[in-house]
Design a protein around this motif. Structure first.
Motif, PDB file in Angstrom:
ATOM      1  N   PRO A   1      12.391  16.920  16.349  1.00 36.95           N
ATOM      2  CA  PRO A   1      12.506  15.685  17.136  1.00 36.95           C
ATOM      3  C   PRO A   1      11.139  15.060  17.463  1.00 36.95           C
ATOM      4  O   PRO A   1      11.066  13.856  17.681  1.00 36.95           O
ATOM      5  CB  PRO A   1      13.199  16.144  18.419  1.00 36.95           C
ATOM      6  N   ARG A   2      10.096  15.858  17.479  1.00 36.61           N
ATOM      7  CA  ARG A   2       8.789  15.343  17.885  1.00 36.61           C
ATOM      8  C   ARG A   2       7.851  15.255  16.682  1.00 36.61           C
ATOM      9  O   ARG A   2       7.875  16.117  15.803  1.00 36.61           O
ATOM     10  CB  ARG A   2       8.167  16.263  18.935  1.00 36.61           C
ATOM     11  N   PRO A   3       7.004  14.248  16.654  1.00 38.02           N
ATOM     12  CA  PRO A   3       6.058  14.089  15.533  1.00 38.02           C
ATOM     13  C   PRO A   3       5.077  15.266  15.411  1.00 38.02           C
ATOM     14  O   PRO A   3       4.668  15.610  14.298  1.00 38.02           O
ATOM     15  CB  PRO A   3       5.304  12.804  15.857  1.00 38.02           C
ATOM     16  N   GLU A   4       4.731  15.872  16.548  1.00 39.26           N
ATOM     17  CA  GLU A   4       3.803  17.004  16.505  1.00 39.26           C
ATOM     18  C   GLU A   4       4.411  18.181  15.748  1.00 39.26           C
ATOM     19  O   GLU A   4       3.740  18.839  14.949  1.00 39.26           O
ATOM     20  CB  GLU A   4       3.405  17.455  17.920  1.00 39.26           C
ATOM     21  N   ASN A   5       5.689  18.432  16.020  1.00 36.47           N
ATOM     22  CA  ASN A   5       6.377  19.526  15.333  1.00 36.47           C
ATOM     23  C   ASN A   5       6.532  19.234  13.841  1.00 36.47           C
ATOM     24  O   ASN A   5       6.406  20.129  13.015  1.00 36.47           O
ATOM     25  CB  ASN A   5       7.748  19.778  15.950  1.00 36.47           C
ATOM     26  N   LEU A   6       6.836  17.984  13.524  1.00 33.21           N
ATOM     27  CA  LEU A   6       6.976  17.579  12.128  1.00 33.21           C
ATOM     28  C   LEU A   6       5.659  17.800  11.394  1.00 33.21           C
ATOM     29  O   LEU A   6       5.632  18.379  10.302  1.00 33.21           O
ATOM     30  CB  LEU A   6       7.390  16.112  12.031  1.00 33.21           C
ATOM     31  N   ARG A   7       4.573  17.383  12.008  1.00 37.32           N
ATOM     32  CA  ARG A   7       3.251  17.548  11.396  1.00 37.32           C
ATOM     33  C   ARG A   7       2.923  19.037  11.185  1.00 37.32           C
ATOM     34  O   ARG A   7       2.394  19.426  10.150  1.00 37.32           O
ATOM     35  CB  ARG A   7       2.204  16.881  12.267  1.00 37.32           C
ATOM     36  N   GLU A   8       3.262  19.862  12.158  1.00 32.74           N
ATOM     37  CA  GLU A   8       3.008  21.301  12.063  1.00 32.74           C
ATOM     38  C   GLU A   8       3.782  21.910  10.890  1.00 32.74           C
ATOM     39  O   GLU A   8       3.245  22.704  10.121  1.00 32.74           O
ATOM     40  CB  GLU A   8       3.417  21.966  13.373  1.00 32.74           C
ATOM     41  N   LYS A   9       5.031  21.531  10.746  1.00 37.40           N
ATOM     42  CA  LYS A   9       5.863  22.077   9.661  1.00 37.40           C
ATOM     43  C   LYS A   9       5.384  21.597   8.294  1.00 37.40           C
ATOM     44  O   LYS A   9       5.362  22.365   7.333  1.00 37.40           O
ATOM     45  CB  LYS A   9       7.338  21.708   9.871  1.00 37.40           C
ATOM     46  N   VAL A  10       4.977  20.342   8.211  1.00 40.95           N
ATOM     47  CA  VAL A  10       4.470  19.816   6.940  1.00 40.95           C
ATOM     48  C   VAL A  10       3.174  20.521   6.557  1.00 40.95           C
ATOM     49  O   VAL A  10       2.944  20.856   5.394  1.00 40.95           O
ATOM     50  CB  VAL A  10       4.266  18.282   7.027  1.00 40.95           C
ATOM     51  N   TYR A  11       2.351  20.801   7.555  1.00 39.53           N
ATOM     52  CA  TYR A  11       1.110  21.527   7.287  1.00 39.53           C
ATOM     53  C   TYR A  11       1.421  22.948   6.810  1.00 39.53           C
ATOM     54  O   TYR A  11       0.768  23.455   5.905  1.00 39.53           O
ATOM     55  CB  TYR A  11       0.232  21.550   8.542  1.00 39.53           C
ATOM     56  N   SER A  12       2.424  23.578   7.403  1.00 36.38           N
ATOM     57  CA  SER A  12       2.835  24.918   6.950  1.00 36.38           C
ATOM     58  C   SER A  12       3.294  24.885   5.499  1.00 36.38           C
ATOM     59  O   SER A  12       2.971  25.776   4.709  1.00 36.38           O
ATOM     60  CB  SER A  12       3.958  25.459   7.827  1.00 36.38           C
ATOM     61  N   ILE A  13       4.035  23.850   5.145  1.00 37.51           N
ATOM     62  CA  ILE A  13       4.502  23.701   3.767  1.00 37.51           C
ATOM     63  C   ILE A  13       3.316  23.531   2.825  1.00 37.51           C
ATOM     64  O   ILE A  13       3.269  24.122   1.745  1.00 37.51           O
ATOM     65  CB  ILE A  13       5.481  22.509   3.651  1.00 37.51           C
ATOM     66  N   LYS A  14       2.337  22.755   3.249  1.00 38.24           N
ATOM     67  CA  LYS A  14       1.140  22.546   2.437  1.00 38.24           C
ATOM     68  C   LYS A  14       0.428  23.873   2.169  1.00 38.24           C
ATOM     69  O   LYS A  14       0.040  24.164   1.036  1.00 38.24           O
ATOM     70  CB  LYS A  14       0.192  21.583   3.154  1.00 38.24           C
ATOM     71  N   ILE A  15       0.268  24.681   3.206  1.00 38.84           N
ATOM     72  CA  ILE A  15      -0.405  25.976   3.061  1.00 38.84           C
ATOM     73  C   ILE A  15       0.371  26.882   2.101  1.00 38.84           C
ATOM     74  O   ILE A  15      -0.215  27.545   1.237  1.00 38.84           O
ATOM     75  CB  ILE A  15      -0.571  26.659   4.433  1.00 38.84           C
ATOM     76  N   LEU A  16       1.676  26.915   2.246  1.00 37.02           N
ATOM     77  CA  LEU A  16       2.502  27.747   1.362  1.00 37.02           C
ATOM     78  C   LEU A  16       2.402  27.280  -0.092  1.00 37.02           C
ATOM     79  O   LEU A  16       2.330  28.110  -1.009  1.00 37.02           O
ATOM     80  CB  LEU A  16       3.953  27.738   1.839  1.00 37.02           C
ATOM     81  N   CYS A  17       2.355  25.975  -0.299  1.00 39.80           N
ATOM     82  CA  CYS A  17       2.192  25.451  -1.655  1.00 39.80           C
ATOM     83  C   CYS A  17       0.834  25.841  -2.236  1.00 39.80           C
ATOM     84  O   CYS A  17       0.727  26.201  -3.413  1.00 39.80           O
ATOM     85  CB  CYS A  17       2.336  23.925  -1.656  1.00 39.80           C
ATOM     86  N   GLU A  18      -0.202  25.780  -1.403  1.00 36.74           N
ATOM     87  CA  GLU A  18      -1.535  26.175  -1.864  1.00 36.74           C
ATOM     88  C   GLU A  18      -1.574  27.660  -2.236  1.00 36.74           C
ATOM     89  O   GLU A  18      -2.241  28.050  -3.197  1.00 36.74           O
ATOM     90  CB  GLU A  18      -2.581  25.860  -0.804  1.00 36.74           C
ATOM     91  N   LEU A  19      -0.840  28.475  -1.485  1.00 37.62           N
ATOM     92  CA  LEU A  19      -0.773  29.896  -1.826  1.00 37.62           C
ATOM     93  C   LEU A  19      -0.160  30.106  -3.206  1.00 37.62           C
ATOM     94  O   LEU A  19      -0.646  30.912  -3.992  1.00 37.62           O
ATOM     95  CB  LEU A  19       0.051  30.654  -0.779  1.00 37.62           C
ATOM     96  N   ILE A  20       0.893  29.376  -3.493  1.00 44.00           N
ATOM     97  CA  ILE A  20       1.535  29.486  -4.806  1.00 44.00           C
ATOM     98  C   ILE A  20       0.580  29.039  -5.897  1.00 44.00           C
ATOM     99  O   ILE A  20       0.417  29.712  -6.918  1.00 44.00           O
ATOM    100  CB  ILE A  20       2.846  28.674  -4.853  1.00 44.00           C
ATOM    101  N   LEU A  21      -0.087  27.917  -5.690  1.00 46.64           N
ATOM    102  CA  LEU A  21      -1.011  27.402  -6.699  1.00 46.64           C
ATOM    103  C   LEU A  21      -2.194  28.348  -6.910  1.00 46.64           C
ATOM    104  O   LEU A  21      -2.624  28.571  -8.036  1.00 46.64           O
ATOM    105  CB  LEU A  21      -1.506  26.014  -6.306  1.00 46.64           C
ATOM    106  N   ASP A  22      -2.711  28.899  -5.837  1.00 48.00           N
ATOM    107  CA  ASP A  22      -3.827  29.844  -5.952  1.00 48.00           C
ATOM    108  C   ASP A  22      -3.407  31.098  -6.705  1.00 48.00           C
ATOM    109  O   ASP A  22      -4.169  31.631  -7.510  1.00 48.00           O
ATOM    110  CB  ASP A  22      -4.365  30.232  -4.567  1.00 48.00           C
TER     111      ASP A  22
END
Length: 95
Positions: free
Chosen positions: A23-44
């Motif tokens: 519901p909050r933009p802060e939480n959305l941003r946090e989750k998107v950042y988590s997704i980014k990190i997980l994607c970087e782990l896969i690519l690495d």
């Protein structure tokens, strides 16, 4: 520690679901950042598997140390100091 790509993808799906329901933009941003990190782990991980050498070098390699010899420093004293108190030698400890 090796984490399978499948586990990372499942975690990305979980984070995406949480991001969609956030519901909050802060939480959305946090989750998107988590997704980014997980994607970087896969690519690495994919990049490392391509660059991994066939015969890995052991992490510990013994080092041989060559002893070094230092020549003593000689002081150029023009004249020996003469003492009148009956000293036996050049050292302070000679009595």
């Amino acid at each position: 520690m090796n984490i399978s790509v499948e586990k990372l993808l499942r975690k990305i799906e979980e984070e995406l679901t949480l991001a969609k329901n956030s519901p909050r933009p802060e939480n959305l941003r946090e989750k998107v950042y988590s997704i980014k990190i997980l994607c970087e782990l896969i690519l690495d991980e994919k990049q490392r598997s391509k660059e991994a050498p066939q015969n890995p070098v052991p992490a510990f390699q013994p080092v041989t140390v060559q002893p070094s010899f230092v020549q003593p420093v000689t002081l150029n004293q023009p004249k020996k100091i003469e003492m009148e108190d009956e000293a036996n030698g050049d050292s302070l400890f000679d009595f």
